[in-house]
Design a protein around this motif. Structure first.
Motif, PDB file in Angstrom:
ATOM      1  N   GLU A  16       5.155   9.275   2.677  1.00 37.81           N
ATOM      2  CA  GLU A  16       5.222  10.295   3.729  1.00 37.81           C
ATOM      3  C   GLU A  16       6.255  11.358   3.357  1.00 37.81           C
ATOM      4  N   ARG A  46       0.713   4.178   2.537  1.00 33.87           N
ATOM      5  CA  ARG A  46       1.159   3.970   3.918  1.00 33.87           C
ATOM      6  C   ARG A  46       2.664   3.701   4.000  1.00 33.87           C
ATOM      7  N   THR A  47       3.400   4.113   2.984  1.00 34.99           N
ATOM      8  CA  THR A  47       4.839   3.852   2.967  1.00 34.99           C
ATOM      9  C   THR A  47       5.625   5.052   3.473  1.00 34.99           C
ATOM     10  N   ASN A 101       0.851  -1.193   0.000  1.00 38.39           N
ATOM     11  CA  ASN A 101       0.000   0.000   0.000  1.00 38.39           C
ATOM     12  C   ASN A 101       0.882   1.236   0.000  1.00 38.39           C
TER      13      ASN A 101
END
Length: 295
Positions: A236, A231-232, A228
């Motif tokens: 970010e 969500r890495t 995903n």
């Protein structure tokens, strides 16, 4: 700093000086990316998979596009964008090597069903997208994936910048023609197709003719070892400070979380190239006095 010069104007002057310092250079080294393969008409409806070979040395034409900004440029040099403004930025950017619109490609074998899908797509905010005007100007990178020349250079710079910060980016998709996009759109289903299924599919995928990937200025990226991308650690890093590290290389989010009626649900993995100049000049008045944004 003189009290008569605002911080915003001071940053613009710094950018103008930086642009003069870097100069205008050829975007892509032939030895690094090579030239596109022959028979470009076949690429209109086919995914680009090669074969290709580096060209003979030639004098590359000079371009007004600048080299990527060094990693140390402060994020406050870039304007803040809402999701709606990110979308408007791509839709209005003066990107080179794009064609006039072709006729709407087929989606299914039913003209009536296709018209219903197109109407539903446009209700969701999808827009018709042009194809490259000259496929010989494309550059093949990463296992045969192709991008427009400025986007190819900017992708390499972005990937190198991410690697320098400890993030291994993967290029999962780039240019896609109409036929390839049709395969992507219909992939979960088998004929005969149900209209409700295909309308629901619009939440996840553009129908052929409406994908930003048609332009050669859109990429799908991932981070090695993660499923995903939203969500890495790499996402970010890219999205921090209103996507400052993406903007630094001319990239913006393609379908941001607050983008309104933009087509699919937000896609953290898709980015579009518009160039740093378009990012810096988006909020400038057409007749402004900023030398970087004059036309």
């Amino acid at each position: 700093m003189s009290p008569e010069i605002s911080p915003q104007r001071w940053r613009r002057c710094c950018w103008a000086i930086a642009a003069l310092t870097f100069g205008l250079t050829a975007l892509v080294s032939p030895s690094a990316l090579g030239a596109a393969v022959a028979e470009p008409q076949a690429w209109v409806d086919e995914p680009i998979t090669g074969p290709w070979a580096p060209p003979a040395p030639i004098d590359e034409p000079k371009s007004r596009w600048q080299e990527p900004v060094p990693a140390g440029i402060h994020s406050l040099s870039f304007p803040y964008f809402t999701g709606l403004e990110f979308n408007q930025l791509f839709n209005t950017a003066a990107l080179p090597n794009l064609s006039s619109m072709y006729r709407s490609p087929n989606i299914t074998d039913s003209a009536e069903m296709d018209e219903h899908i197109r109407a539903s797509a446009e209700d969701r905010g999808y827009l018709r997208r042009p194809l490259p005007a000259n496929y010989a100007l494309m550059r093949l990178i990463d296992d045969g994936l192709a991008l427009q020349r400025p986007a190819a250079a900017a992708w390499l710079a972005l990937a190198q910048d991410a690697a320098a910060h400890g993030y291994e980016l993967e290029l999962n998709s780039a240019y896609r023609g109409h036929r390839y996009q049709r395969e992507v759109f219909l992939r979960p289903y088998e004929a005969p197709y149900g209209i409700d299924d295909l309308v629901e599919r619009l939440t996840m995928s553009a129908p052929p003719g409406y994908s930003k990937h048609h332009t050669g200025y859109a990429i799908d990226i991932g981070q090695h070892g993660y499923y995903n991308f939203g969500r890495t650690p790499a996402y970010e890093w890219l999205s921090a400070d209103n996507f400052a590290n993406a903007k630094k290389h001319g990239w913006i989010p393609s379908y941001p979380p607050d983008g309104g009626q933009q087509g699919p649900v937000p896609e953290p993995w898709e980015f579009t190239y518009v160039g740093r100049e378009a990012i810096l000049c988006f909020h400038q008045p057409p007749a402004g006095d900023d030398p970087l944004c004059r036309r």
